[in-house]
Scaffold this motif. Sequence first.
Motif, PDB file in Angstrom:
ATOM      1  N   VAL A  30       0.775  -1.060  -0.019  1.00  0.00           N
ATOM      2  CA  VAL A  30      -0.107  -0.009  -0.076  1.00  0.00           C
ATOM      3  C   VAL A  30       1.064   1.344  -0.100  1.00  0.00           C
ATOM      4  O   VAL A  30       1.802   1.445   0.607  1.00  0.00           O
ATOM      5  CB  VAL A  30      -0.973   0.053   1.185  1.00  0.00           C
ATOM      6  CG1 VAL A  30      -1.675   1.541   1.221  1.00  0.00           C
ATOM      7  CG2 VAL A  30      -1.789  -1.051   1.518  1.00  0.00           C
ATOM      8  N   LEU A  32       1.252   4.594   1.197  1.00  0.00           N
ATOM      9  CA  LEU A  32       0.453   5.116   2.102  1.00  0.00           C
ATOM     10  C   LEU A  32       1.058   6.635   2.433  1.00  0.00           C
ATOM     11  O   LEU A  32       2.251   6.800   2.894  1.00  0.00           O
ATOM     12  CB  LEU A  32       0.550   4.123   3.524  1.00  0.00           C
ATOM     13  CG  LEU A  32       0.024   4.606   4.581  1.00  0.00           C
ATOM     14  CD1 LEU A  32      -1.442   5.005   4.716  1.00  0.00           C
ATOM     15  CD2 LEU A  32       0.425   4.074   6.103  1.00  0.00           C
ATOM     16  N   SER A  38      -5.646   6.573   1.863  1.00  0.00           N
ATOM     17  CA  SER A  38      -4.735   5.510   1.749  1.00  0.00           C
ATOM     18  C   SER A  38      -4.555   4.622   2.970  1.00  0.00           C
ATOM     19  O   SER A  38      -4.490   3.574   3.215  1.00  0.00           O
ATOM     20  CB  SER A  38      -3.283   6.014   1.620  1.00  0.00           C
ATOM     21  OG  SER A  38      -2.715   7.074   2.700  1.00  0.00           O
ATOM     22  N   ALA A  42      -5.120   0.764   3.504  1.00  0.00           N
ATOM     23  CA  ALA A  42      -4.367  -0.095   4.286  1.00  0.00           C
ATOM     24  C   ALA A  42      -5.090  -0.904   5.031  1.00  0.00           C
ATOM     25  O   ALA A  42      -4.895  -2.146   5.426  1.00  0.00           O
ATOM     26  CB  ALA A  42      -3.389   0.776   5.257  1.00  0.00           C
ATOM     27  N   THR A  56       1.192  -8.512   3.013  1.00  0.00           N
ATOM     28  CA  THR A  56       1.047  -7.189   3.041  1.00  0.00           C
ATOM     29  C   THR A  56       2.183  -6.283   3.655  1.00  0.00           C
ATOM     30  O   THR A  56       2.548  -6.571   4.432  1.00  0.00           O
ATOM     31  CB  THR A  56      -0.721  -6.558   3.755  1.00  0.00           C
ATOM     32  OG1 THR A  56      -0.385  -6.941   4.962  1.00  0.00           O
ATOM     33  CG2 THR A  56      -1.703  -7.475   3.112  1.00  0.00           C
ATOM     34  N   ALA A  58       3.256  -1.705   3.804  1.00  0.00           N
ATOM     35  CA  ALA A  58       3.002  -0.375   3.417  1.00  0.00           C
ATOM     36  C   ALA A  58       4.282   0.487   3.371  1.00  0.00           C
ATOM     37  O   ALA A  58       5.192   0.125   3.807  1.00  0.00           O
ATOM     38  CB  ALA A  58       2.232   0.389   4.658  1.00  0.00           C
ATOM     39  N   ALA A  80      -0.716   2.502  10.413  1.00  0.00           N
ATOM     40  CA  ALA A  80      -0.711   1.462   9.486  1.00  0.00           C
ATOM     41  C   ALA A  80      -0.455   0.082  10.261  1.00  0.00           C
ATOM     42  O   ALA A  80      -1.282  -1.205  10.008  1.00  0.00           O
ATOM     43  CB  ALA A  80       0.666   1.297   8.455  1.00  0.00           C
ATOM     44  N   ILE A  85      -1.271  -3.584   9.637  1.00  0.00           N
ATOM     45  CA  ILE A  85       0.058  -4.044   8.350  1.00  0.00           C
ATOM     46  C   ILE A  85       1.482  -3.494   9.266  1.00  0.00           C
ATOM     47  O   ILE A  85       1.442  -2.763   9.800  1.00  0.00           O
ATOM     48  CB  ILE A  85      -0.048  -3.084   7.249  1.00  0.00           C
ATOM     49  CG1 ILE A  85      -1.361  -3.600   6.311  1.00  0.00           C
ATOM     50  CG2 ILE A  85       1.343  -3.103   6.454  1.00  0.00           C
ATOM     51  CD1 ILE A  85      -1.404  -2.551   4.984  1.00  0.00           C
TER      52      ILE A  85
END
Length: 333
Positions: A30, A32, A38, A42, A56, A58, A80, A85
């Motif tokens: 992602v 971010l 964003s 996330a 996953t 970020a 995040a 994440i």
Amino acid sequence: MSAPHPSVAACRSAVRQALDGMPIGTKVWVALSGGPDSLALAAATAYVGRKEGYLTGAIIVDHGLQAGSDRVAQHAAEQARLAGIYSVFVERVVVGRDGGLEAAARKARYDAINARVDTEGGHDPQILTGHTMDDQAETVLLALARGSGARALSGIPPRRGRIARPFLSVRRSDTVGACSAQGLTPWHDPTNTDPDGPRRSALRASVMPALVDVLGPGVVSGLARSAALLQADADELDRQARSAMQTSTSTVRADEWRCDMLAALPDAIRSRMLKMLAEAKGAGPLTTVHVNALDALVTQYKGQGAVSLPGGYEARREYGRLVISHPLERPAT
């Protein structure tokens, strides 16, 4: 177990659709910023990743353009992790000025994100960005104001290579609602709603609310639908232009094209083909002014001289053929 908040469900559904068919173990990153779009992305990606078996992460880019940007980046990293994440990277970049500050920042951001993704490896990793339906509507209006063609009016593509934009079907109000429903605290960039800020910010702060007042809330989804329709049209016209280019290059030298053959093509195909031909040689990116000048060499030739193109290239007409070259490439006479 109660159903998720409607905004949360909308975000998760959009991410699930964007990643449909990806194998278990795919790395999904992602991009971010810490803003609501964003950050909601996330959280949705973390949820879908757990359900579908994706890895996953970020990536946060600190452009260093505002005071306290390091604190904003750190806050985004904390959020995040709160969203689920845990593989989070903060990349600090130096932003140049080529093409304007906004374009230079965008280039620095994507360069840093792609570099980190390449470093981390994995088979066919995916990068997700938080562009929403509202961003799409704003992009279409900006392109319309510039007098752009179908490609620009088609807005932000839902996918380009490994970069996907799941939220083009999601309203900005849903990303804000999703963050609130999940206890996440996004950062709100003050420049995004500053009427005296960048053009997009002024559009967001003043023009879009006025359009909604006059035309109703459906104006945003209507502009997004127009973009999707134009995307399909532009893709087909580009396909036909590539086909015509292959036909033309099979009959002459690779750097020359017969003007009579080009002139016989429909305008929409010829203009795209001319842009492709020049940019394939290394000249570009071309503007509408450049393409129109090339077209005049082909269809309205009256003895005019060479057309200057970006990168030091030029186009000229010789013996009924269009030739695009760099002066340094031509043999001395």
